[in-house]
Motif scaffolding. Structure first.
Motif, PDB file in Angstrom:
ATOM      1  N   LEU A 253       0.804  -1.227   0.000  1.00 17.03           N
ATOM      2  CA  LEU A 253       0.000   0.000   0.000  1.00 17.03           C
ATOM      3  C   LEU A 253       0.835   1.275   0.000  1.00 17.03           C
ATOM      4  O   LEU A 253       0.552   2.200  -0.765  1.00 17.03           O
ATOM      5  CB  LEU A 253      -0.963  -0.017   1.190  1.00 17.03           C
ATOM      6  CG  LEU A 253      -1.998   1.118   1.259  1.00 17.03           C
ATOM      7  CD1 LEU A 253      -2.932   1.052   0.062  1.00 17.03           C
ATOM      8  CD2 LEU A 253      -2.783   1.039   2.561  1.00 17.03           C
ATOM      9  N   PRO A 254       1.889   1.395   0.831  1.00 19.66           N
ATOM     10  CA  PRO A 254       2.668   2.639   0.807  1.00 19.66           C
ATOM     11  C   PRO A 254       3.360   2.908  -0.520  1.00 19.66           C
ATOM     12  O   PRO A 254       3.726   4.052  -0.799  1.00 19.66           O
ATOM     13  CB  PRO A 254       3.700   2.425   1.931  1.00 19.66           C
ATOM     14  CG  PRO A 254       3.055   1.458   2.843  1.00 19.66           C
ATOM     15  CD  PRO A 254       2.291   0.532   1.957  1.00 19.66           C
ATOM     16  N   PHE A 255       3.567   1.869  -1.349  1.00 19.87           N
ATOM     17  CA  PHE A 255       4.159   2.084  -2.666  1.00 19.87           C
ATOM     18  C   PHE A 255       3.182   2.763  -3.614  1.00 19.87           C
ATOM     19  O   PHE A 255       3.594   3.466  -4.545  1.00 19.87           O
ATOM     20  CB  PHE A 255       4.602   0.757  -3.279  1.00 19.87           C
ATOM     21  CG  PHE A 255       5.833   0.185  -2.642  1.00 19.87           C
ATOM     22  CD1 PHE A 255       6.850   1.005  -2.188  1.00 19.87           C
ATOM     23  CD2 PHE A 255       5.980  -1.182  -2.486  1.00 19.87           C
ATOM     24  CE1 PHE A 255       7.991   0.480  -1.593  1.00 19.87           C
ATOM     25  CE2 PHE A 255       7.114  -1.719  -1.908  1.00 19.87           C
ATOM     26  CZ  PHE A 255       8.122  -0.889  -1.456  1.00 19.87           C
ATOM     27  N   SER A 256       1.887   2.547  -3.401  1.00 18.36           N
ATOM     28  CA  SER A 256       0.877   3.068  -4.324  1.00 18.36           C
ATOM     29  C   SER A 256       0.208   4.344  -3.819  1.00 18.36           C
ATOM     30  O   SER A 256      -0.409   5.062  -4.603  1.00 18.36           O
ATOM     31  CB  SER A 256      -0.195   1.998  -4.587  1.00 18.36           C
ATOM     32  OG  SER A 256      -0.795   1.577  -3.373  1.00 18.36           O
ATOM     33  N   VAL A 257       0.304   4.615  -2.523  1.00 16.35           N
ATOM     34  CA  VAL A 257      -0.306   5.808  -1.939  1.00 16.35           C
ATOM     35  C   VAL A 257       0.728   6.920  -1.867  1.00 16.35           C
ATOM     36  O   VAL A 257       1.862   6.699  -1.439  1.00 16.35           O
ATOM     37  CB  VAL A 257      -0.864   5.500  -0.532  1.00 16.35           C
ATOM     38  CG1 VAL A 257      -1.367   6.778   0.136  1.00 16.35           C
ATOM     39  CG2 VAL A 257      -1.982   4.481  -0.617  1.00 16.35           C
ATOM     40  N   SER A 258       0.338   8.108  -2.287  1.00 19.50           N
ATOM     41  CA  SER A 258       1.240   9.256  -2.209  1.00 19.50           C
ATOM     42  C   SER A 258       1.624   9.535  -0.756  1.00 19.50           C
ATOM     43  O   SER A 258       0.772   9.468   0.140  1.00 19.50           O
ATOM     44  CB  SER A 258       0.567  10.487  -2.808  1.00 19.50           C
ATOM     45  OG  SER A 258       1.314  11.655  -2.526  1.00 19.50           O
ATOM     46  N   PRO A 259       2.899   9.839  -0.480  1.00 19.46           N
ATOM     47  CA  PRO A 259       3.292  10.178   0.892  1.00 19.46           C
ATOM     48  C   PRO A 259       2.500  11.348   1.470  1.00 19.46           C
ATOM     49  O   PRO A 259       2.240  11.383   2.675  1.00 19.46           O
ATOM     50  CB  PRO A 259       4.779  10.527   0.754  1.00 19.46           C
ATOM     51  CG  PRO A 259       5.228   9.777  -0.448  1.00 19.46           C
ATOM     52  CD  PRO A 259       4.056   9.785  -1.389  1.00 19.46           C
ATOM     53  N   VAL A 260       2.110  12.289   0.626  1.00 20.60           N
ATOM     54  CA  VAL A 260       1.304  13.410   1.113  1.00 20.60           C
ATOM     55  C   VAL A 260      -0.035  12.921   1.637  1.00 20.60           C
ATOM     56  O   VAL A 260      -0.522  13.366   2.683  1.00 20.60           O
ATOM     57  CB  VAL A 260       1.107  14.447  -0.009  1.00 20.60           C
ATOM     58  CG1 VAL A 260       0.163  15.554   0.439  1.00 20.60           C
ATOM     59  CG2 VAL A 260       2.453  15.035  -0.435  1.00 20.60           C
ATOM     60  N   ILE A 261      -0.646  11.980   0.922  1.00 19.53           N
ATOM     61  CA  ILE A 261      -1.915  11.404   1.382  1.00 19.53           C
ATOM     62  C   ILE A 261      -1.714  10.665   2.692  1.00 19.53           C
ATOM     63  O   ILE A 261      -2.570  10.735   3.592  1.00 19.53           O
ATOM     64  CB  ILE A 261      -2.492  10.473   0.298  1.00 19.53           C
ATOM     65  CG1 ILE A 261      -2.836  11.275  -0.953  1.00 19.53           C
ATOM     66  CG2 ILE A 261      -3.719   9.729   0.816  1.00 19.53           C
ATOM     67  CD1 ILE A 261      -3.325  10.435  -2.104  1.00 19.53           C
ATOM     68  N   ALA A 262      -0.592   9.963   2.824  1.00 24.26           N
ATOM     69  CA  ALA A 262      -0.304   9.274   4.084  1.00 24.26           C
ATOM     70  C   ALA A 262      -0.229  10.269   5.239  1.00 24.26           C
ATOM     71  O   ALA A 262      -0.759  10.018   6.333  1.00 24.26           O
ATOM     72  CB  ALA A 262       1.012   8.508   3.963  1.00 24.26           C
TER      73      ALA A 262
END
Length: 297
Positions: free
Chosen positions: A121-130
């Motif tokens: 999941l962290p590979f596909s989700v933008s760090p800003v969204i995280a």
């Protein structure tokens, strides 16, 4: 040397296939030179040149300006916070990565493929969204923010939020390195150890860990590199409080926005230097993975 097996009345005889011992492909020399030139040109233009430019700009005004930018209190605090986040996040991801890889490769259970998907999941989700997710959960107007504030705990715009964001963006690295390695090794050695009377921790410590130690180190190195260089998620949850919640990447941004270019490139060169150290360690671990006999097995 390429060998061929020839069937004769006396049995199989091994011989060399002519021409294949010199090269494995049949492309003409100009094609090989073209691809090599393109690869080296791309490397020099998009990777090596920007890296050299960072160091050139960092030292352009001399060593005194360079070192003064690195020893100023805000830079030292940013370095300390960067190392603190990495020191906390990497061991947590190490434990999670080993546990997840063990479960996925050694057991069959419902939801196994869902777990593998969530690891990515962290590979596909933008760090800003995280970062925004953590603001939603732990912010002043978030789900748990008010309760934590009443109890005297602050997550967002504080060190805990930076650590949580760093853990989120880095936790796939160890697991994703170990899963294919442990799948390739199979279960035979662990099962043999259990048959001989070894307990769970003994099996892991004496059988599993020696087989995965170089892959584990490789994942830890990549995880640490990402932890120290993370910008997007940390930028959202940190609040950019100078001297308190700025990591090295955030400190570089602030210096650059304030037109302190020499100081910005000096701190950026420190990050680049850490990246080069990571690259050296990565190459060393890769050589041990390719030659297990050098690793002390």
């Amino acid at each position: 040397m390429t060998q061929a097996v020839l069937n004769t009345p006396l049995g199989p005889v091994r011989g060399e296939l002519p021409g294949l011992s010199q090269r494995a492909t049949t492309e003409s020399p100009w094609v090989r030179r073209l691809f090599i030139t393109l690869a080296l040109g791309f490397f020099g233009l998009f990777l090596l040149m920007p890296l050299l430019a960072v160091f050139a700009e960092a030292f352009r005004k001399g060593f005194e300006v360079y070192f003064s930018a690195l020893v100023e209190p805000e830079a030292i605090l940013a370095l300390q916070l960067t190392l603190l986040a990495a020191v906390i996040a990497v061991p947590l991801n190490l434990v999670f990565g080993v546990a997840a890889a063990w479960c996925i490769t050694k057991f069959e259970f419902r939801g196994k493929h869902i777990l593998i998907t969530l690891i990515d999941l962290p590979f596909s989700v933008s760090p800003v969204i995280a970062g925004l997710i953590y603001v939603l959960v732990f912010g002043a107007q978030g789900w748990f923010g008010p309760a934590l504030a009443d109890a005297g705990y602050k997550v967002i715009f504080a060190v805990p939020g930076i650590v949580l964001a760093t853990v989120f963006v880095t936790f796939p690295f160890v697991a994703r390195e170990l899963i294919p390695l442990m799948e390739a090794q199979g279960k035979e050695e662990e099962e043999a150890a259990v048959v001989l009377g070894a307990k769970g921790w003994q099996v892991f410590w004496h059988v599993t860990l020696p087989n995965i130690k170089w892959g584990l180190m490789y994942g830890v190195i990549l995880c640490n590199a990402r932890a120290m260089g993370e910008f997007g998620a940390v930028s959202v949850v940190s609040g950019h409080i100078r001297g308190e919640t700025n990591t090295l990447p955030l400190h570089v941004e602030i210096l650059y926005n304030e037109y302190q270019f020499a100081a910005a490139f000096a701190v950026a060169s420190l990050l680049a230097f850490l990246a080069l150290i990571t690259l050296v360690l990565k190459t060393w671990v890769e050589s041990r993975m390719d030659n297990p006999s050098k690793g002390g097995h």
